[in-house]
Design a protein around this motif. Structure first.
Motif, PDB file in Angstrom:
ATOM      1  N   UNK A   1     -56.755  68.096  20.420  1.00 60.95           N
ATOM      2  CA  UNK A   1     -55.990  67.725  19.524  1.00 60.95           C
ATOM      3  C   UNK A   1     -56.282  65.501  19.381  1.00 60.95           C
ATOM      4  N   UNK A   2     -55.597  65.608  20.773  1.00 55.15           N
ATOM      5  CA  UNK A   2     -55.470  64.095  20.180  1.00 55.15           C
ATOM      6  C   UNK A   2     -56.229  62.771  20.165  1.00 55.15           C
ATOM      7  N   UNK A   3     -57.726  63.663  20.327  1.00 51.82           N
ATOM      8  CA  UNK A   3     -58.686  63.057  19.802  1.00 51.82           C
ATOM      9  C   UNK A   3     -59.367  63.553  18.215  1.00 51.82           C
ATOM     10  N   UNK A   4     -58.510  64.422  17.455  1.00 54.79           N
ATOM     11  CA  UNK A   4     -59.170  64.429  16.507  1.00 54.79           C
ATOM     12  C   UNK A   4     -57.996  63.098  15.691  1.00 54.79           C
TER      13      UNK A   4
ATOM     14  N   UNK B   1     -48.254  61.691  24.956  1.00 53.27           N
ATOM     15  CA  UNK B   1     -49.558  60.468  23.331  1.00 53.27           C
ATOM     16  C   UNK B   1     -49.717  60.922  22.040  1.00 53.27           C
ATOM     17  N   UNK B   2     -49.687  62.233  22.080  1.00 55.16           N
ATOM     18  CA  UNK B   2     -50.412  63.155  20.577  1.00 55.16           C
ATOM     19  C   UNK B   2     -48.621  62.676  20.004  1.00 55.16           C
ATOM     20  N   UNK B   3     -47.326  62.854  21.009  1.00 58.16           N
ATOM     21  CA  UNK B   3     -45.667  62.812  19.825  1.00 58.16           C
ATOM     22  C   UNK B   3     -45.881  61.324  20.204  1.00 58.16           C
ATOM     23  N   UNK B   4     -46.312  60.582  21.278  1.00 54.07           N
ATOM     24  CA  UNK B   4     -46.033  59.172  20.611  1.00 54.07           C
ATOM     25  C   UNK B   4     -46.634  58.541  19.349  1.00 54.07           C
ATOM     26  N   UNK B   5     -47.971  58.362  19.206  1.00 52.76           N
ATOM     27  CA  UNK B   5     -48.671  58.357  17.540  1.00 52.76           C
ATOM     28  C   UNK B   5     -48.107  59.693  16.547  1.00 52.76           C
ATOM     29  N   UNK B   6     -47.864  60.394  16.911  1.00 44.58           N
ATOM     30  CA  UNK B   6     -47.244  60.496  15.840  1.00 44.58           C
ATOM     31  C   UNK B   6     -45.827  60.678  15.205  1.00 44.58           C
ATOM     32  N   UNK B   7     -44.909  60.098  16.342  1.00 43.21           N
ATOM     33  CA  UNK B   7     -43.653  58.989  16.569  1.00 43.21           C
ATOM     34  C   UNK B   7     -44.383  57.948  15.663  1.00 43.21           C
ATOM     35  N   UNK B   8     -45.346  57.275  15.872  1.00 44.81           N
ATOM     36  CA  UNK B   8     -45.186  56.220  15.331  1.00 44.81           C
ATOM     37  C   UNK B   8     -46.365  55.725  14.219  1.00 44.81           C
TER      38      UNK B   8
ATOM     39  N   UNK C   1     -57.449  58.969  12.451  1.00 44.89           N
ATOM     40  CA  UNK C   1     -56.325  57.979  11.889  1.00 44.89           C
ATOM     41  C   UNK C   1     -56.946  56.507  11.339  1.00 44.89           C
ATOM     42  N   UNK C   2     -57.153  56.804  12.753  1.00 45.82           N
ATOM     43  CA  UNK C   2     -58.234  55.201  12.810  1.00 45.82           C
ATOM     44  C   UNK C   2     -59.770  54.692  11.888  1.00 45.82           C
ATOM     45  N   UNK C   3     -60.613  56.057  11.448  1.00 43.30           N
ATOM     46  CA  UNK C   3     -62.315  55.688  11.142  1.00 43.30           C
ATOM     47  C   UNK C   3     -63.051  55.494  12.749  1.00 43.30           C
ATOM     48  N   UNK C   4     -62.760  55.894  13.018  1.00 48.67           N
ATOM     49  CA  UNK C   4     -64.033  56.333  14.390  1.00 48.67           C
ATOM     50  C   UNK C   4     -64.409  57.998  14.605  1.00 48.67           C
ATOM     51  N   UNK C   5     -65.575  57.199  15.153  1.00 47.66           N
ATOM     52  CA  UNK C   5     -66.542  58.558  15.448  1.00 47.66           C
ATOM     53  C   UNK C   5     -66.267  59.856  16.981  1.00 47.66           C
TER      54      UNK C   5
END
Length: 404
Positions: A92-95, A301-308, A100-104
């Motif tokens: 989930x986090x990798x995706x 991290x997934x929760x933090x980035x979703x909050x951001x 989000x930032x356009x990396x592969x």
């Protein structure tokens, strides 16, 4: 853990730390027991306004409820798995990050310095395998800071600073060029240069943002010479500088980028992201990590980035940061206010930064200093104008006292 549960006094906690732990830096006279949103609480209940966010880590606020819930739920199911099995939190986090930032490609690490080590390894291996055994030279910026492990320390452009003294010989193959000076980087290139590695904003180096034409010029230089452009966004990433990643606001895409700090919501996690081409530098067996991508850290991290993302904290950092920097210019004795978003440096005409830091602590405000002249202010991105005003009131009083 609360103090009353340990059978220790506040002073005994401090004495125990001083007796057994390495003395590698100054500590606040603070036994941190709790933290919530914009505040950190001493074991005696004293409240401190947090304008350093655990050194740019607690960007979604201290003990963010979504992050706490994610940690608790994941810890009850799977705490550790290593890299052998697939895991849902990693997937989930990798995706989320790559899209989000356009990396592969992405690989998870445990800290910012580890991520920078991986980036250096990826770039060097890419150069050696594509161009030959001598193509491992990397140019970094003077006054940069990339971490304290051996490779990252060697990449750090502060040879006269204490972070390198006593560790020579450092890792060969690095040259330091003048930050924000494209010609200096161009002249530092050799036939064996494979990459240029910079921070979009130098944090530990004094809070110096890159000029747009500098980063754009580095991208063009790397493209001309078949080199990789590496961005260290350990401190600048995930909303801190007013965009999801700082490079997005510059319109310059790196080949490899590192991240840490804010992405974990307080948990130890970092990552290296790369384009498909650059990612060829690390193949099976060439890199690894026992704890990298830990399920609990990935869930946090997934929760933090979703909050951001969901709370639009990068936009808030840009707006509040602009307001705050304008007000900071009103402080007495200020030579310059620098920064992007909520990564802010205040340089004073006199060498009072350390005294300002200590004075702010005495008035229950937490900040850091990066030199004798410059304080660094990096609060949670959840900050509002009222907390800025509260901090400014303290800073006004402390700076005046220091200038007397």
């Amino acid at each position: 853990m609360r103090l009353e549960d340990t059978g220790m006094t506040r002073q005994e906690v401090k004495d125990t730390v001083d007796q057994y732990m390495l003395r590698i830096g100054e500590r606040f006279d603070l036994v941190a027991q709790q933290a919530k949103d914009m505040y950190v609480y001493d074991a005696d209940g004293t409240e401190y306004l947090d304008f350093y966010a655990g050194i740019a880590v607690s960007s979604v606020g201290n003990c963010n409820e979504a992050v706490v819930k994610a940690i608790q739920e994941q810890a009850a199911e799977l705490i550790h798995a290593s890299l052998y099995p697939y895991s849902i939190p990693q997937a989930r986090l990798a995706k989320l990050i790559c899209e989000t930032i356009g990396m592969d490609r992405i690989f998870f690490q445990n800290s910012g310095t580890e991520a920078n080590e991986a980036m250096i390894k990826m770039a060097r291996k890419y150069g050696v395998e594509k161009y030959g055994p001598e193509h491992y030279h990397i140019i970094t910026a003077k006054n940069s800071f990339h971490g304290r492990t051996y490779g990252a320390l060697s990449a750090t452009g502060q040879p006269d600073n204490g972070c390198q003294i006593g560790y020579h010989p450092i890792l060969p193959g690095f040259t330091y060029a003048e930050y924000n000076n494209l010609e200096s980087f161009r002249q530092a290139c050799t036939e064996n240069t494979i990459a240029i590695m910079v921070e979009p904003v130098q944090g530990e180096g004094g809070v110096y943002p890159a000029a747009p034409e500098f980063l754009q010029g580095l991208r063009e230089l790397c493209d001309e010479r078949g080199m990789l452009l590496l961005f260290d966004e350990v401190q600048t990433g995930w909303g801190r500088c007013g965009d999801t990643m700082a490079y997005l606001s510059y319109g310059v895409k790196p080949d490899i980028v590192t991240m840490a700090k804010a992405m974990g919501g307080g948990m130890p996690i970092a990552a290296i992201c790369a384009t498909e081409e650059a990612a060829k530098g690390l193949n099976p067996g060439s890199h690894g990590s026992t704890y990298g991508g830990n399920p609990v850290c990935c869930a946090a991290s997934y929760a933090a980035i979703r909050e951001i993302l969901d709370r639009k904290l990068p936009e808030q950092a840009k707006t509040i940061g602009g307001y705050f920097m304008d007000r900071l210019k009103e402080l007495p004795g200020v030579k310059e206010v620098r920064g992007r978003g909520l990564l802010v440096g205040v340089e004073f005409e006199q060498p009072i930064a350390l005294d300002v830091k200590h004075g702010c602590f005495d008035h229950k405000l937490l900040i850091t200093a990066v030199s004798e002249h410059t304080i660094r202010i990096i609060p949670p991105l959840t900050i509002a104008e009222k907390e800025c005003d509260q901090a400014l009131e303290i800073l006004q009083k402390v700076v005046r006292e220091c200038l007397q």
